[in-house]
Design a protein around this motif. Structure first.
Motif, PDB file in Angstrom:
ATOM      1  N   ASP A 218       0.780  -1.237   0.000  1.00  0.00           N
ATOM      2  CA  ASP A 218       0.000   0.000   0.000  1.00  0.00           C
ATOM      3  C   ASP A 218       0.813   1.290   0.000  1.00  0.00           C
ATOM      4  N   PRO A 220       2.601   4.175  -1.387  1.00  0.00           N
ATOM      5  CA  PRO A 220       2.754   4.689  -2.760  1.00  0.00           C
ATOM      6  C   PRO A 220       4.198   5.013  -3.134  1.00  0.00           C
ATOM      7  N   LYS A 223       5.684   2.041  -5.022  1.00  0.00           N
ATOM      8  CA  LYS A 223       4.959   1.523  -6.180  1.00  0.00           C
ATOM      9  C   LYS A 223       5.891   1.135  -7.322  1.00  0.00           C
ATOM     10  N   LYS A 264      -4.755  -7.313  -5.934  1.00  0.00           N
ATOM     11  CA  LYS A 264      -4.893  -5.859  -5.978  1.00  0.00           C
ATOM     12  C   LYS A 264      -3.527  -5.187  -6.148  1.00  0.00           C
ATOM     13  N   ASP A 267      -2.707  -5.578  -9.762  1.00  0.00           N
ATOM     14  CA  ASP A 267      -3.550  -4.760 -10.642  1.00  0.00           C
ATOM     15  C   ASP A 267      -3.165  -3.279 -10.606  1.00  0.00           C
ATOM     16  N   LYS A 268      -2.795  -2.783  -9.439  1.00  0.00           N
ATOM     17  CA  LYS A 268      -2.442  -1.360  -9.353  1.00  0.00           C
ATOM     18  C   LYS A 268      -0.943  -1.125  -9.569  1.00  0.00           C
ATOM     19  N   LYS A 269      -0.254  -2.213  -9.989  1.00  0.00           N
ATOM     20  CA  LYS A 269       1.171  -2.158 -10.331  1.00  0.00           C
ATOM     21  C   LYS A 269       2.059  -1.752  -9.151  1.00  0.00           C
ATOM     22  N   GLN A 270       1.586  -2.060  -7.940  1.00  0.00           N
ATOM     23  CA  GLN A 270       2.426  -1.885  -6.755  1.00  0.00           C
ATOM     24  C   GLN A 270       3.539  -2.927  -6.759  1.00  0.00           C
TER      25      GLN A 270
END
Length: 416
Positions: A218, A220, A223, A264, A267-270
């Protein structure tokens, strides 16, 4: 001590090993070979070869493996199969000091071979002989806990003679004494423990500490620079812990929730990627700012790069093991048991731990290891203290149906 060449590696395995050798590390370890092959070693297709379906378990009526025709007294030898770089070696690479000392003491010659390249491949190689109740030509093998448990359940591991294992019985660390797949260690003893923790490059994180799965998924600022492992039990186990679930006692719904949480992150490219041991090069360079990692790798990386740090999450960490077993119908069982016991003598265990850098499962080693390297003796990734031990968790044994289902879901997650 005699040696012979291991079986030839497949092209894919050779490529994986070359990647590990060029990833910034000076040495190829047992984890490099096992994990650099990635999820391919644990695909659903491969799992079909691991299920008990259609395999006649070679058990007696009492549930134990058949008694072997032991030739230890007349044949002073042991055939020992292990993983690559999982034994101490001299600086010139010509000698195996602890094995040679064992031979000098006992007169028992050890034919030592590093011919186990991954669990599934090795199992496929020896399965036909084991199923037929035949000697596989090896008196001692080292397998990861989940496969060790499978051999025991199938009746393909020899029950150990406790009278020949006084040091092992007395010195086995409490954390390893009673896994659910071999309660009381009737059939196996750990060769080493494998801690899974969080590693980060402090230069790449701008000095920020990374110490939780939540942060990996989580934060950012991380990321696209986060790594997780292709080993399902480690990645999902660490995620379950972060969710407040026990990897030793979880449901299908818990597993699915962990997979969903990781999805997730994809999907959010973390998450940059799922890796085998080749995460070490990316972490060293800073291409990965933080990742889930194996303790032995981190110990070796930190010796060359002071920016490499590690953290044990407050939620805990995963601890698995690689284990010594004697296959059913082994020709030299008593000799093999003497060798197992030998490696539970603290001076010998310390020499091994100093070389492989994973968790030593032998109590009473600290003073001996300090004589070799005081820094290693204080390293809790090798000798966990009480606080570290309290945070260790294991992944429960899976049924064949669970294993197939879970690996299928995990394979979809990581794109295998």
């Amino acid at each position: 001590m005699e040696q012979y060449e291991p079986d030839r590696l497949s092209a894919a395995q050779a490529a994986a090993i070359r990647r590990s050798l060029t990833s910034g590390r000076g040495a190829l370890t047992r984890r490099s070979v096992l994990r650099a092959t990635g999820f391919g070693a644990l695909t659903v297709g491969s799992l079909a070869g691991l299920t008990a379906c259609g395999i006649p378990a070679a058990k007696r009526s009492d549930g134990t493996a058949p008694a072997s025709n032991d030739h230890s007294a007349s044949e002073k030898e042991i055939n020992f199969s292990n993983w690559t770089q999982y034994m101490d070696v001299s600086d010139d690479k010509k000698h195996r000091p602890t094995l040679e000392a064992f031979t000098k003491r006992t007169g028992i010659k050890v034919k030592y071979t590093e011919d186990i390249n991954d669990n599934v491949e090795f199992f496929g190689k020896v399965k036909p002989q084991l199923a037929a109740g035949q000697d596989i030509g090896r008196d001692l093998i080292v397998l990861t806990d989940w496969l060790a448990g499978r051999l025991i359940r199938l009746g393909w591991a020899q029950k150990l003679d406790a009278s020949l294992l006084p040091h092992a019985y007395a010195n086995l660390s409490a954390a390893f004494r009673s896994p659910d797949w071999d309660p009381g260690r009737a059939y196996s003893y750990p060769w080493t423990g494998i801690p899974t923790v969080i590693a980060y490059n402090s230069k790449a994180t701008g000095g920020k500490t990374v110490d939780s799965i939540t942060q990996l998924l989580d934060d950012p600022t991380l990321k696209g620079r986060v790594g997780f492992l292709t080993e399902m039990r480690d990645t999902v186990g660490m995620t379950l812990l972060d969710m407040g679930k026990d990897p030793a006692n979880f449901t299908d719904a818990d597993f699915d929730a962990a997979i969903g949480r990781l999805q997730k992150g994809v999907d959010k490219k973390q998450i940059r990627r799922f890796t085998g041991n080749d995460y070490t090069g990316d972490l060293d360079k800073g291409d990965l700012a933080a990742c889930v990692a194996w303790g032995g790798d981190i110990t070796q990386l930190r010796s060359d790069n002071p920016d490499i740090k590690y953290a044990v999450p407050a939620a805990g960490y995963m601890l698995s093991s690689d284990n010594l077993l004697i296959p059913a119908n082994a020709r030299h069982q008593a000799n093999a048991e003497r060798l197992i016991d030998y490696y539970y003598e603290p001076p010998v265990a310390a020499k091994l731990a100093a070389f492989i850098n994973y968790v030593c499962p032998v109590d009473g080693v600290r003073d001996e290891l300090a004589k070799i390297d005081p820094k290693l003796a204080e390293n809790t990734l090798i000798l966990p203290d009480r606080a570290m031990t309290a945070k260790a968790h294991s992944f429960r044994s899976l049924s064949s149906a669970e294993e197939t289902s879970y690996e299928q879901k995990f394979g979809k997650l990581i794109g295998a």
